[in-house]
Design a protein around this motif. Structure first.
Motif, mmCIF file in Angstrom:
data_model
loop_
_atom_site.group_PDB
_atom_site.id
_atom_site.type_symbol
_atom_site.label_atom_id
_atom_site.label_comp_id
_atom_site.label_asym_id
_atom_site.label_seq_id
_atom_site.Cartn_x
_atom_site.Cartn_y
_atom_site.Cartn_z
ATOM 1 N N UNK A 81 56.800 3.352 19.608
ATOM 2 C CA UNK A 81 56.713 2.026 20.218
ATOM 3 C C UNK A 81 57.466 1.071 19.304
ATOM 4 N N UNK A 82 58.457 0.388 19.839
ATOM 5 C CA UNK A 82 59.276 -0.520 19.043
ATOM 6 C C UNK A 82 58.483 -1.779 18.705
ATOM 7 N N UNK A 83 58.579 -2.205 17.453
ATOM 8 C CA UNK A 83 57.921 -3.446 17.040
ATOM 9 C C UNK A 83 58.547 -4.646 17.732
ATOM 10 N N UNK A 84 57.762 -5.717 17.822
ATOM 11 C CA UNK A 84 58.273 -6.969 18.340
ATOM 12 C C UNK A 84 58.916 -7.799 17.245
ATOM 13 N N UNK A 85 59.314 -9.008 17.593
ATOM 14 C CA UNK A 85 59.927 -9.935 16.647
ATOM 15 C C UNK A 85 58.845 -10.814 16.021
ATOM 16 N N UNK A 86 59.256 -11.605 15.032
ATOM 17 C CA UNK A 86 58.342 -12.561 14.437
ATOM 18 C C UNK A 86 57.754 -12.110 13.127
ATOM 19 N N UNK A 87 56.753 -12.867 12.644
ATOM 20 C CA UNK A 87 56.126 -12.520 11.374
ATOM 21 C C UNK A 87 55.196 -11.328 11.559
ATOM 22 N N UNK A 88 54.580 -10.900 10.451
ATOM 23 C CA UNK A 88 53.744 -9.703 10.516
ATOM 24 C C UNK A 88 52.616 -9.874 11.515
ATOM 25 N N UNK A 89 52.009 -11.049 11.565
ATOM 26 C CA UNK A 89 50.914 -11.266 12.508
ATOM 27 C C UNK A 89 51.345 -11.092 13.945
ATOM 28 N N UNK A 90 52.499 -11.631 14.289
ATOM 29 C CA UNK A 90 53.006 -11.479 15.654
ATOM 30 C C UNK A 90 53.313 -10.019 15.976
ATOM 31 N N UNK A 91 53.839 -9.299 14.987
ATOM 32 C CA UNK A 91 54.170 -7.892 15.221
ATOM 33 C C UNK A 91 52.910 -7.027 15.335
ATOM 34 N N UNK A 92 51.900 -7.346 14.524
ATOM 35 C CA UNK A 92 50.633 -6.618 14.644
ATOM 36 C C UNK A 92 49.980 -6.888 16.001
ATOM 37 N N UNK A 93 49.941 -8.144 16.392
ATOM 38 C CA UNK A 93 49.331 -8.509 17.663
ATOM 39 C C UNK A 93 50.024 -7.802 18.823
ATOM 40 N N UNK A 94 51.357 -7.822 18.823
ATOM 41 C CA UNK A 94 52.093 -7.164 19.900
ATOM 42 C C UNK A 94 51.915 -5.645 19.841
ATOM 43 N N UNK A 95 51.884 -5.084 18.640
ATOM 44 C CA UNK A 95 51.682 -3.646 18.527
ATOM 45 C C UNK A 95 50.359 -3.204 19.123
ATOM 46 N N UNK A 96 49.294 -3.927 18.814
ATOM 47 C CA UNK A 96 47.980 -3.626 19.391
ATOM 48 C C UNK A 96 48.025 -3.757 20.909
ATOM 49 N N UNK A 97 48.587 -4.862 21.396
ATOM 50 C CA UNK A 97 48.636 -5.100 22.844
ATOM 51 C C UNK A 97 49.452 -4.021 23.558
ATOM 52 N N UNK A 98 50.579 -3.623 22.964
ATOM 53 C CA UNK A 98 51.415 -2.599 23.590
ATOM 54 C C UNK A 98 50.687 -1.259 23.686
ATOM 55 N N UNK A 99 49.951 -0.900 22.650
ATOM 56 C CA UNK A 99 49.221 0.369 22.665
ATOM 57 C C UNK A 99 48.067 0.332 23.663
ATOM 58 N N UNK A 100 47.342 -0.782 23.696
ATOM 59 C CA UNK A 100 46.237 -0.887 24.648
ATOM 60 C C UNK A 100 46.753 -0.903 26.084
ATOM 61 N N UNK A 101 47.940 -1.457 26.294
ATOM 62 C CA UNK A 101 48.518 -1.497 27.643
ATOM 63 C C UNK A 101 48.818 -0.098 28.170
#
Length: 247
Positions: A81-101
Motif C-alpha cells: 500500500x503506497x503511503x500518502x503525502x504530508x507529515x508523519x501524522x498524515x501518512x499514518x492516518x491515511x495508512x490506517x484508513x487505507x488498510x481498514x478500507x
C-alpha cells in the motif's frame, strides 16, 4: 473480514536516504543494508503471525516506483500500500484508513526499526483490535511508539503531534482521552535509529536481557539483522578464509 492488517510503514532502502541517523557508526551503504535487514526480519515475524489465520501482512511504503526492490525483502504473501503525502501524522492516518478500507477488523502500523519485536506483543495487539473500537499502542524508549493499531479511523490521534520528540506517546494518549477512545497499552520496545540504540541491538543479540522487556517475552531471532551485525563486527575474520583459499 475478521482479519487484522499488520503492516510495516517503511521507506524502500537506498544509500544516503535510509537510516541516516545511524551514520556514524555505520556507513551510508551499511545504513541501507541494515534497513533492508530490519524490513525482512520484521516482515518474517508478521508472516508467522499471519500464518495463524487472523492477520494479513502489508508494507505501507514509499517511494512510488520502488516496488520491485521492496518486494524482494518481503514474504510472498505480503501486499503493498503506497503511503500518502504530508507529515508523519498524515501518512499514518491515511495508512490506517487505507488498510481498514480493505475490510479488515483492525489495522496496525509498525515502525521499520524494530527487527526483534516479539511476536507475542503483536499477537496481543491483534486480539485487542478484534474486541471493538479502541487503540493499541506499544511505547518506544525514545518517547514515541513502536506501533499503533486501530479498529476504526481516528484522525485526531495524529493531529498536531510534534513527531520525533519525546512527547509523541504522551500526547497520543491525550488525544485518545479527548475523544473517549479506550487505549490498550502493551509492552514497550525500542527503535534502532541512532548509535545508542544500535549498541542496544548488539547487546540484545549477544543474549543480554533488556531491562524493559517482560520476562516471558521471547524476542524474534532477526536472522538477517543478526548476520549483518556479525559481519560488521568481524570483517577481517570474513576476509581471511577467502585469502587463504585464493593462495
Amino acid at each position: 473480514m475478521s482479519t487484522v492488517a499488520v503492516a510495516i510503514i517503511c521507506k524502500t532502502p537506498a544509500p544516503g536516504k535510509s537510516k541516516t541517523r545511524l551514520s556514524p557508526p555505520l556507513r551510508p551503504e551499511e545504513c541501507a543494508e541494515i534497513s533492508g535487514c530490519f524490513i525482512a526480519d520484521l516482515s518474517a515475524t508478521i508472516a508467522e503471525l499471519a500464518a495463524e489465520g487472523d492477520a494479513q501482512g502489508y508494507a505501507v511504503y514509499t517511494p512510488a516506483g520502488s516496488e520491485g526492490a521492496l518486494t524482494r525483502l518481503l514474504p510472498p504473501d505480503f501486499s503493498l500500500v503506497l503511503q500518502g503525502e504530508g507529515d508523519l501524522g498524515q501518512r499514518l492516518d491515511k495508512g490506517i484508513a487505507d488498510l481498514l478500507a480493505r475490510g479488515h477488523a483492525g489495522a496496525i502500523l509498525i515502525n521499520s526499526d524494530s527487527p526483534t519485536l516479539p511476536k507475542a506483543v503483536l499477537r496481543q495487539a491483534v486480539e485487542a483490535l478484534k474486541s471493538g473500537d479502541r487503540a493499541v499502542l506499544s511505547p518506544a524508549l525514545d518517547g514515541g511508539y513502536t506501533f499503533i493499531g486501530l479498529s476504526r479511523p481516528h484522525p485526531h490521534l495524529f493531529a498536531d503531534i510534534p513527531w520525533s520528540t519525546p512527547e509523541v506517546y504522551r500526547l497520543t494518549l491525550e488525544r485518545a482521552r479527548d475523544i473517549g477512545l479506550p487505549v490498550v497499552e502493551l509492552a514497550p520496545w525500542y527503535d534502532v535509529d541512532d548509535a545508542a540504540s544500535y549498541a542496544l541491538l548488539e547487546q540484545e543479540l549477544d543474549g543480554l536481557p533488556l531491562p524493559f522487556a517482560p520476562a516471558d517475552f521471547v524476542r524474534q531471532p532477526a536472522a538477517r539483522t543478526a548476520a549483518f551485525v556479525r559481519r560488521r563486527r568481524a570483517p577481517q575474520a570474513v576476509a581471511q578464509p577467502a585469502q587463504a583459499g585464493a593462495a
